[in-house]
Design an enzyme around this catalytic site. Sequence first.
Site, PDB file in Angstrom:
ATOM      1  N   HIS A  18       0.870  -1.184   0.000  1.00 21.51           N
ATOM      2  CA  HIS A  18       0.000   0.000   0.000  1.00 21.51           C
ATOM      3  C   HIS A  18       0.901   1.226   0.000  1.00 21.51           C
ATOM      4  O   HIS A  18       1.653   1.437   0.957  1.00 21.51           O
ATOM      5  CB  HIS A  18      -0.873   0.032   1.264  1.00 21.51           C
ATOM      6  CG  HIS A  18      -1.738  -1.181   1.411  1.00 21.51           C
ATOM      7  ND1 HIS A  18      -3.056  -1.215   1.030  1.00 21.51           N
ATOM      8  CD2 HIS A  18      -1.462  -2.423   1.895  1.00 21.51           C
ATOM      9  CE1 HIS A  18      -3.560  -2.425   1.262  1.00 21.51           C
ATOM     10  NE2 HIS A  18      -2.612  -3.169   1.793  1.00 21.51           N
ATOM     11  N   LEU A  19       0.811   2.006  -1.063  1.00 23.34           N
ATOM     12  CA  LEU A  19       1.649   3.218  -1.129  1.00 23.34           C
ATOM     13  C   LEU A  19       0.867   4.470  -0.768  1.00 23.34           C
ATOM     14  O   LEU A  19       1.447   5.533  -0.592  1.00 23.34           O
ATOM     15  CB  LEU A  19       2.255   3.379  -2.526  1.00 23.34           C
ATOM     16  CG  LEU A  19       3.307   2.357  -2.947  1.00 23.34           C
ATOM     17  CD1 LEU A  19       3.805   2.660  -4.350  1.00 23.34           C
ATOM     18  CD2 LEU A  19       4.476   2.316  -1.969  1.00 23.34           C
ATOM     19  N   ARG A  20      -0.476   4.336  -0.697  1.00 14.23           N
ATOM     20  CA  ARG A  20      -1.346   5.494  -0.431  1.00 14.23           C
ATOM     21  C   ARG A  20      -1.171   6.563  -1.506  1.00 14.23           C
ATOM     22  O   ARG A  20      -0.767   6.280  -2.615  1.00 14.23           O
ATOM     23  CB  ARG A  20      -1.102   6.084   0.977  1.00 14.23           C
ATOM     24  CG  ARG A  20      -1.007   5.059   2.101  1.00 14.23           C
ATOM     25  CD  ARG A  20      -2.264   4.265   2.313  1.00 14.23           C
ATOM     26  NE  ARG A  20      -2.201   3.511   3.552  1.00 14.23           N
ATOM     27  CZ  ARG A  20      -2.825   2.376   3.778  1.00 14.23           C
ATOM     28  NH1 ARG A  20      -3.554   1.804   2.850  1.00 14.23           N
ATOM     29  NH2 ARG A  20      -2.732   1.772   4.939  1.00 14.23           N
ATOM     30  N   ASN A  44      -6.841   0.173  -2.595  1.00 13.39           N
ATOM     31  CA  ASN A  44      -7.822   0.654  -1.597  1.00 13.39           C
ATOM     32  C   ASN A  44      -7.520   2.061  -1.098  1.00 13.39           C
ATOM     33  O   ASN A  44      -7.351   2.286   0.101  1.00 13.39           O
ATOM     34  CB  ASN A  44      -7.932  -0.341  -0.422  1.00 13.39           C
ATOM     35  CG  ASN A  44      -6.632  -0.483   0.362  1.00 13.39           C
ATOM     36  OD1 ASN A  44      -5.540  -0.318  -0.190  1.00 13.39           O
ATOM     37  ND2 ASN A  44      -6.724  -0.785   1.650  1.00 13.39           N
ATOM     38  N   LYS A 101      -8.354  -6.974  -7.342  1.00  8.45           N
ATOM     39  CA  LYS A 101      -8.328  -7.278  -5.904  1.00  8.45           C
ATOM     40  C   LYS A 101      -9.737  -7.402  -5.348  1.00  8.45           C
ATOM     41  O   LYS A 101     -10.572  -6.532  -5.552  1.00  8.45           O
ATOM     42  CB  LYS A 101      -7.583  -6.132  -5.199  1.00  8.45           C
ATOM     43  CG  LYS A 101      -7.607  -6.200  -3.698  1.00  8.45           C
ATOM     44  CD  LYS A 101      -6.477  -7.019  -3.142  1.00  8.45           C
ATOM     45  CE  LYS A 101      -6.653  -7.227  -1.657  1.00  8.45           C
ATOM     46  NZ  LYS A 101      -5.419  -7.517  -0.952  1.00  8.45           N
ATOM     47  N   LEU A 222      -4.547  -6.562   9.693  1.00 10.54           N
ATOM     48  CA  LEU A 222      -5.524  -7.572   9.286  1.00 10.54           C
ATOM     49  C   LEU A 222      -5.005  -8.323   8.078  1.00 10.54           C
ATOM     50  O   LEU A 222      -4.508  -7.674   7.153  1.00 10.54           O
ATOM     51  CB  LEU A 222      -6.872  -6.903   8.964  1.00 10.54           C
ATOM     52  CG  LEU A 222      -7.611  -6.358  10.189  1.00 10.54           C
ATOM     53  CD1 LEU A 222      -8.797  -5.503   9.773  1.00 10.54           C
ATOM     54  CD2 LEU A 222      -8.083  -7.503  11.094  1.00 10.54           C
ATOM     55  N   ASP A 250       2.738  -6.377   2.399  1.00  9.97           N
ATOM     56  CA  ASP A 250       1.566  -5.704   2.969  1.00  9.97           C
ATOM     57  C   ASP A 250       1.958  -4.483   3.786  1.00  9.97           C
ATOM     58  O   ASP A 250       1.312  -4.163   4.786  1.00  9.97           O
ATOM     59  CB  ASP A 250       0.700  -6.662   3.801  1.00  9.97           C
ATOM     60  CG  ASP A 250      -0.722  -6.123   3.958  1.00  9.97           C
ATOM     61  OD1 ASP A 250      -1.092  -5.182   3.250  1.00  9.97           O
ATOM     62  OD2 ASP A 250      -1.461  -6.657   4.811  1.00  9.97           O
ATOM     63  N   HIS A 254      -0.034   4.134   8.089  1.00  9.22           N
ATOM     64  CA  HIS A 254      -1.118   4.979   8.609  1.00  9.22           C
ATOM     65  C   HIS A 254      -0.470   6.055   9.464  1.00  9.22           C
ATOM     66  O   HIS A 254       0.537   5.790  10.144  1.00  9.22           O
ATOM     67  CB  HIS A 254      -2.058   4.173   9.521  1.00  9.22           C
ATOM     68  CG  HIS A 254      -2.931   3.208   8.784  1.00  9.22           C
ATOM     69  ND1 HIS A 254      -4.080   3.588   8.126  1.00  9.22           N
ATOM     70  CD2 HIS A 254      -2.823   1.868   8.600  1.00  9.22           C
ATOM     71  CE1 HIS A 254      -4.647   2.521   7.576  1.00  9.22           C
ATOM     72  NE2 HIS A 254      -3.897   1.467   7.843  1.00  9.22           N
ATOM     73  N   ALA A 266      -5.972  -0.611  11.075  1.00  4.71           N
ATOM     74  CA  ALA A 266      -5.150  -1.817  10.911  1.00  4.71           C
ATOM     75  C   ALA A 266      -4.103  -1.550   9.842  1.00  4.71           C
ATOM     76  O   ALA A 266      -4.417  -0.989   8.793  1.00  4.71           O
ATOM     77  CB  ALA A 266      -6.031  -2.975  10.476  1.00  4.71           C
TER      78      ALA A 266
HETATM   79  O1  DOR Z   1      -3.665  -4.428   8.083  1.00  7.56           O
HETATM   80  C1  DOR Z   1      -4.083  -4.144   6.975  1.00  7.56           C
HETATM   81  N1  DOR Z   1      -3.969  -2.892   6.466  1.00  7.56           N
HETATM   82  N2  DOR Z   1      -4.680  -5.086   6.247  1.00  7.56           N
HETATM   83  C2  DOR Z   1      -5.271  -4.806   5.088  1.00  7.56           C
HETATM   84  O2  DOR Z   1      -5.782  -5.699   4.489  1.00  7.56           O
HETATM   85  C3  DOR Z   1      -5.346  -3.419   4.577  1.00  7.56           C
HETATM   86  C4  DOR Z   1      -4.264  -2.613   5.114  1.00  7.56           C
HETATM   87  C5  DOR Z   1      -4.477  -1.144   4.888  1.00  7.56           C
HETATM   88  O3  DOR Z   1      -4.856  -0.750   3.788  1.00  7.56           O
HETATM   89  O4  DOR Z   1      -4.245  -0.376   5.821  1.00  7.56           O
HETATM   90 ZN    ZN Z   2      -2.814  -5.180   2.144  1.00  5.00          ZN
END
Ligand code: DOR
Ligand code: ZN
Length: 346
Positions: A18-20, A44, A101, A222, A250, A254, A266
């Site tokens: 996830h690079l945001r 996402n 996805k 998660l 993963d 955040h 998460a």
């Molecule tokens: O811990 C997680 N963070 N699990 C995920 O599936 C999504 C991810 C997130 O986008 O922060």
């Molecule tokens: Zn992920």
Amino acid sequence: MSSFKKIKIIKPDDCHVHLRDEKILKKVLRYTERFYQRAIIMPNLDKPIIDCKKAIAYKSRIMDLSKNTKFEPLMTCYLTKDTSLNELKNGFFNKIFIGAKLYPNQSTTNSKTNINNLSEIFHILELMQKIKMPLLIHGEENHFNIDIYDREAQFIDKTLVPLRKIFPELKIILEHITTKEAVSYIKEANSSYLAGTITPHHLMLNRNNMFFGGIQPHLYCLPILKRKIHQNSLKKAISDGNKNFFLGSDSAPHLYTNKINPLGCAGIFNAPSSLLCYVTIFEEMKALKYLESFCSKNGANFYNIPINKESITLIKKPSKILEKINIGKNFISPFLSGEILHWSIL
Ligand code: DOR
Ligand code: ZN
């Protein structure tokens, strides 16, 4: 000449990151592109990547901020029940998307997909099977009455097993696996249609770590960290050299204020240390001979993309993991912040 042990491997791919966007992307991208030649980028975002136009625009925002001209982001499409078949097909054939996805509805960060029942997207899965487009799955059965520690195993039994009977030739990546059930299911399937990615944090930690000395919100992710027996099963899986397991960090940054919060998010931001964590575990498992296939070959082979030509050298020399990344007045706290690992990059 230095006497430190060195290992040269083909430059790895991070098959799940996830690079945001915007100010976070600007600060985290450098870690992924330092260690990895390519990365499969999760869709996402707050406004998810649901079509080609959004994917092209997001990819160019990433490339614009990139300092490594050889780094290649590989984009994914966020499935909803409204995903257009044409969009998916064009996106895949034109190499805009490497895969799509699937997040079970409300399973994690930004996962309000509107898919309540998988049968609502069978027409999409049928197309994906036909065009050989990989399906990346967040494999958790997401229901309030299902114990959070059982969600992955239940997903396999209740959803994945029946799904693979209907679509036996759909290429599926069960993402960030965490349980012995997932390891056995993938091993026993022994199929070119099913693989799993494994994160550094699920290899290094178990659920005790999350409560060690007090609650540790930075270790909340998660699927949630599981019992040690599951951690050991993941470690064993990678040390057998099985081609159906590969690297997907993963890494999920955040902001501190969103982690340390009554409803903390998460996600574990491990990009500054992920590769060093993997080599640490492979060494502990006396399986360094399989490090390169796990990091740099199995994922590429499964996704049917060429193996990278560049290489990277890991050196057994202590390094201190970055303590924090400032983002305006806020910051991100990396996995293993301030700790020492026994490996570095040359
Ligand atoms: O811990 C997680 N963070 N699990 C995920 O599936 C999504 C991810 C997130 O986008 O922060
Ligand atoms: Zn992920």
